[in-house]
Design an enzyme around this catalytic site. Sequence first.
Site, PDB file in Angstrom:
ATOM      1  N   ASP A 100     -10.566  -3.382  -4.805  1.00  0.00           N
ATOM      2  CA  ASP A 100     -10.359  -2.734  -3.505  1.00  0.00           C
ATOM      3  C   ASP A 100     -11.705  -2.509  -2.821  1.00  0.00           C
ATOM      4  O   ASP A 100     -11.942  -1.468  -2.190  1.00  0.00           O
ATOM      5  CB  ASP A 100      -9.590  -1.428  -3.656  1.00  0.00           C
ATOM      6  N   HIS A 158       0.887  -1.174   0.000  1.00  0.00           N
ATOM      7  CA  HIS A 158       0.000   0.000   0.000  1.00  0.00           C
ATOM      8  C   HIS A 158       0.919   1.217   0.000  1.00  0.00           C
ATOM      9  O   HIS A 158       1.522   1.555   1.015  1.00  0.00           O
ATOM     10  CB  HIS A 158      -0.873  -0.038   1.259  1.00  0.00           C
ATOM     11  N   HIS A 209     -18.547   0.446   3.770  1.00  0.00           N
ATOM     12  CA  HIS A 209     -18.814   1.281   4.936  1.00  0.00           C
ATOM     13  C   HIS A 209     -20.316   1.525   5.012  1.00  0.00           C
ATOM     14  O   HIS A 209     -21.013   1.506   3.991  1.00  0.00           O
ATOM     15  CB  HIS A 209     -18.078   2.618   4.847  1.00  0.00           C
ATOM     16  N   HIS A 240      -3.491  -0.853  -6.027  1.00  0.00           N
ATOM     17  CA  HIS A 240      -4.318   0.305  -6.435  1.00  0.00           C
ATOM     18  C   HIS A 240      -3.543   1.508  -6.991  1.00  0.00           C
ATOM     19  O   HIS A 240      -3.562   2.602  -6.410  1.00  0.00           O
ATOM     20  CB  HIS A 240      -5.239   0.744  -5.299  1.00  0.00           C
TER      21      HIS A 240
END
Length: 423
Positions: free
Chosen positions: A303, A177, A307, A230
């Site tokens: 990804d 990341h 939420h 990503h």
Amino acid sequence: MKQLIRGVELVNPKGMSGETDILIEEGRIAGLGHGLPADGCQVIAGKGLWAAPGLIDIHVHFRDPGLTHKEDIFTGCAAAAAGGFTAVCCMPNTKPPIDCPDVLDELRGRAGSALAKLYPVACITQGMRGEELCDFAALKAHGAVAVSDDGRPVENARLMQRAMEACSGMGLPVISHCEDLAIIDGGIMNLGAVSRELGVKGMDRTSEESVTAREIALAQGTGAPIHIAHVSTAGSVALIRDAKRRGVPVTCETGPHYFTLTEDLLRGRDANFRMNPPLRTERDREAVLEGLCDGTIDAIATDHAPHTPEEKREFETAPNGIIGLQTSFPAAYTALVKTGLLTLNRLVELMSVSPAALLHLPGGCVKEGGAADLVLFSTEEQTVLTRENNRSRSCNSPYLGVPLTGRIKLTMCGGRVTYREIF
């Protein structure tokens, strides 16, 4: 019962392609060819549809254990199946983090009845604190297919170097990341004209690009491979392209949102367009497209990061992340194949063949004797994600209500139909 998919157009980069029947028996491909006998079979009409090896997403967040009010492995895999995926790799930023054999064993023990194959990615550092490395041999022995502290970077370069060296020796992929937290400094969207217009703190692209450059340097110096998660900026694409030309063992992925959307969409202050890395500029979007077209970018991953609506309500305080499993294929098909930038064969490579190869997973090919992991889809029909047909526990998608070309019609995992639209 045996199953026969009759007269489907097979797109299969690593094997036989073209119009065919597919015979499935005891969870495996028992035959490929024309005019296969249907005796004793459940017949599935494939005429007018395409078939491909099941899609594989090497980057999802299922919030399980500990945050299952957002998603768990069962709702996440249901969304995956509806999106054509037969396998997913879940990231370890859960509560507790996936950093020890006990958590791995518990997770894998529950995943057997899920609607997709679940492969866990374990932590690089204990508790994702960036201080001590995990026991990689133990994690691999208990089913981890890769390691990452995704959700945050490994800030100490020497620690990352040691992790890459150790994992290289045991064939365990390391996923980075790429983010410099000091540069981010609380930013919530791409730093640029739109963030200044909205009066909010931005995320400077040098955060991603500086750590991407660091990981490339570590891979070059050690000879140990690194996979960059990503990718979102033109600078990162250029760095990885140059590194590959020089023979550095670096691979990378991007998400559909980075080649279909830009920061302009945040003018409406909708937190469903906020993720990390953030949506960038049109120049970055075009650079990601170029990276997909020239082979710099190896795979497409979602990804997927659920939420709750309550969490996403306030633009400036909402957590980063979007869901993407049900829209990944149609978004990619619309942007890449319908426009003529890529062939359908190449899209299947990016979403099935290459993901399997990157993390050494089974799949990515339809062949006699192989597992019956398949997706059937239409390239004529559209997909529109709604709150009613969304199978994730959360609904934080930037594509909600957006018509996309390409529609998943059936997903089969190990011969079991995990998703089927009536047709």
